[in-house]
Each structure stands twice: as structure tokens, then as C-alpha cells.
Design a protein around this motif. Structure first.
Motif, mmCIF file in Angstrom:
data_model
loop_
_atom_site.group_PDB
_atom_site.id
_atom_site.type_symbol
_atom_site.label_atom_id
_atom_site.label_comp_id
_atom_site.label_asym_id
_atom_site.label_seq_id
_atom_site.Cartn_x
_atom_site.Cartn_y
_atom_site.Cartn_z
ATOM 1 N N GLN A 1 25.814 85.248 36.676
ATOM 2 C CA GLN A 1 25.679 83.815 36.851
ATOM 3 C C GLN A 1 26.274 83.101 35.640
ATOM 4 N N VAL A 2 27.569 82.891 35.680
ATOM 5 C CA VAL A 2 28.286 82.275 34.579
ATOM 6 C C VAL A 2 28.844 80.930 35.020
ATOM 7 N N GLN A 3 28.667 79.950 34.179
ATOM 8 C CA GLN A 3 29.225 78.632 34.405
ATOM 9 C C GLN A 3 30.003 78.196 33.170
ATOM 10 N N LEU A 4 31.130 77.550 33.390
ATOM 11 C CA LEU A 4 31.932 77.011 32.311
ATOM 12 C C LEU A 4 31.803 75.501 32.295
ATOM 13 N N VAL A 5 31.554 74.954 31.125
ATOM 14 C CA VAL A 5 31.433 73.517 30.952
ATOM 15 C C VAL A 5 32.494 73.050 29.980
ATOM 16 N N GLU A 6 33.365 72.163 30.443
ATOM 17 C CA GLU A 6 34.431 71.634 29.615
ATOM 18 C C GLU A 6 34.032 70.296 29.018
ATOM 19 N N SER A 7 34.545 70.028 27.846
ATOM 20 C CA SER A 7 34.316 68.761 27.186
ATOM 21 C C SER A 7 35.460 68.473 26.232
ATOM 22 N N GLY A 8 35.515 67.245 25.749
ATOM 23 C CA GLY A 8 36.497 66.877 24.744
ATOM 24 C C GLY A 8 37.662 66.052 25.250
ATOM 25 N N GLY A 9 37.749 65.857 26.545
ATOM 26 C CA GLY A 9 38.822 65.049 27.075
ATOM 27 C C GLY A 9 38.609 63.581 26.784
ATOM 28 N N GLY A 10 39.636 62.795 27.036
ATOM 29 C CA GLY A 10 39.529 61.372 26.803
ATOM 30 C C GLY A 10 40.881 60.718 26.686
ATOM 31 N N LEU A 11 40.867 59.514 26.159
ATOM 32 C CA LEU A 11 42.071 58.712 25.977
ATOM 33 C C LEU A 11 42.493 58.747 24.520
ATOM 34 N N VAL A 12 43.763 58.993 24.295
ATOM 35 C CA VAL A 12 44.280 59.062 22.943
ATOM 36 C C VAL A 12 45.688 58.487 22.910
ATOM 37 N N GLN A 13 46.046 57.909 21.781
ATOM 38 C CA GLN A 13 47.392 57.386 21.608
ATOM 39 C C GLN A 13 48.391 58.512 21.375
ATOM 40 N N ALA A 14 49.627 58.268 21.760
ATOM 41 C CA ALA A 14 50.677 59.235 21.489
ATOM 42 C C ALA A 14 50.720 59.566 20.005
ATOM 43 N N GLY A 15 50.867 60.839 19.714
ATOM 44 C CA GLY A 15 50.849 61.299 18.341
ATOM 45 C C GLY A 15 49.479 61.708 17.855
ATOM 46 N N GLY A 16 48.457 61.396 18.626
ATOM 47 C CA GLY A 16 47.104 61.728 18.247
ATOM 48 C C GLY A 16 46.729 63.149 18.609
ATOM 49 N N SER A 17 45.469 63.472 18.364
ATOM 50 C CA SER A 17 44.968 64.819 18.586
ATOM 51 C C SER A 17 43.691 64.796 19.405
ATOM 52 N N LEU A 18 43.444 65.904 20.070
ATOM 53 C CA LEU A 18 42.256 66.072 20.878
ATOM 54 C C LEU A 18 41.901 67.556 20.874
ATOM 55 N N ARG A 19 40.614 67.845 20.907
ATOM 56 C CA ARG A 19 40.153 69.224 20.946
ATOM 57 C C ARG A 19 39.272 69.429 22.173
ATOM 58 N N LEU A 20 39.732 70.255 23.082
ATOM 59 C CA LEU A 20 38.981 70.569 24.281
ATOM 60 C C LEU A 20 38.130 71.812 24.061
ATOM 61 N N SER A 21 36.941 71.803 24.645
ATOM 62 C CA SER A 21 36.045 72.936 24.556
ATOM 63 C C SER A 21 35.707 73.434 25.952
ATOM 64 N N CYS A 22 35.523 74.722 26.061
ATOM 65 C CA CYS A 22 35.131 75.356 27.312
ATOM 66 C C CYS A 22 34.039 76.350 26.978
ATOM 67 N N ALA A 23 32.807 75.984 27.288
ATOM 68 C CA ALA A 23 31.650 76.790 26.924
ATOM 69 C C ALA A 23 31.136 77.567 28.128
#
Length: 117
Positions: A1-23
């Protein structure tokens, strides 16, 4: 019984950074390998990053040098660090993890990444 939960998405300006997580849930679960995919409206799902059980990585040419896939086995979590983001990176990003007994694969629910110009 495994579930993956993603987080970290959103809106960002070009040139910016984002870190996605998958737990991954499950105290007995362990990650063997992982992929990150993305899909824009009207487009096919593309592999953007992969992480093998041995730790080797591979990236789509379009993200090479900008994205980094990694994992924290203690947290049963896979990450996608995205730097120097471009509007063309806008998509729903989904993780896929192989692990546990028998090496079953599991998918996250997807998280929206929007890069504005």
C-alpha cells in the motif's frame, strides 16, 4: 500500500527555481529508481529526468544542466530541483517511483509548474 504525494509546484518567473518533492508512504517501502515526467496541454508525456538504483541520472536534452533529480532514502522522497526555468517548462510534473518488494512502480498525482515570462 504505497502512495506518492507530490508537492512544490507553483508559479515562478523565468529564470527562477523550483524544487519538486515526491514522497512515498509506507514504513517498509524503499526507493529503487525514479523518474520525473511532464505533460503540457495537448502534448504527450515526456521523461525529463531519471534516477537509477545505482545512482546514475539521465535528463532530457531540454533540461540538461538546469534540472537535477535526487533522492533522500531516509525520507522515501525523490526531488527535482529546477533552475533557470523557462516558459517552455510549464507543464504538469509527475513522479514515478519503483521500489519495495517486486519493484512495483507508483505514480504521483502530478503538480502544476507554471513559468511566466
Amino acid at each position: 500500500q504505497v502512495q506518492l504525494v507530490e508537492s512544490g509546484g507553483g508559479l515562478v518567473q523565468a529564470g527562477g527555481s523550483l524544487r519538486l518533492s515526491c514522497a512515498a508512504s509506507g514504513s517498509t517501502f524503499s526507493i529503487n529508481a525514479a523518474n520525473w515526467y511532464r505533460q503540457a496541454p495537448g502534448k504527450q508525456r515526456d521523461l525529463v529526468a531519471g534516477l537509477s538504483s545505482g545512482g546514475s541520472t539521465n535528463y532530457a536534452d531540454s533540461v540538461k544542466g538546469r534540472f537535477t533529480i535526487s533522492r533522500d532514502n531516509a525520507k522515501n522522497t525523490v526531488y527535482l530541483q529546477m533552475n533557470s526555468l523557462k516558459p517552455e517548462d510549464t507543464a504538469v510534473y509527475s513522479c514515478r517511483i519503483w521500489g519495495g518488494l517486486y519493484g512495483h512502480d507508483y505514480w504521483g498525482q502530478g503538480t502544476q509548474v507554471t513559468v511566466s515570462s
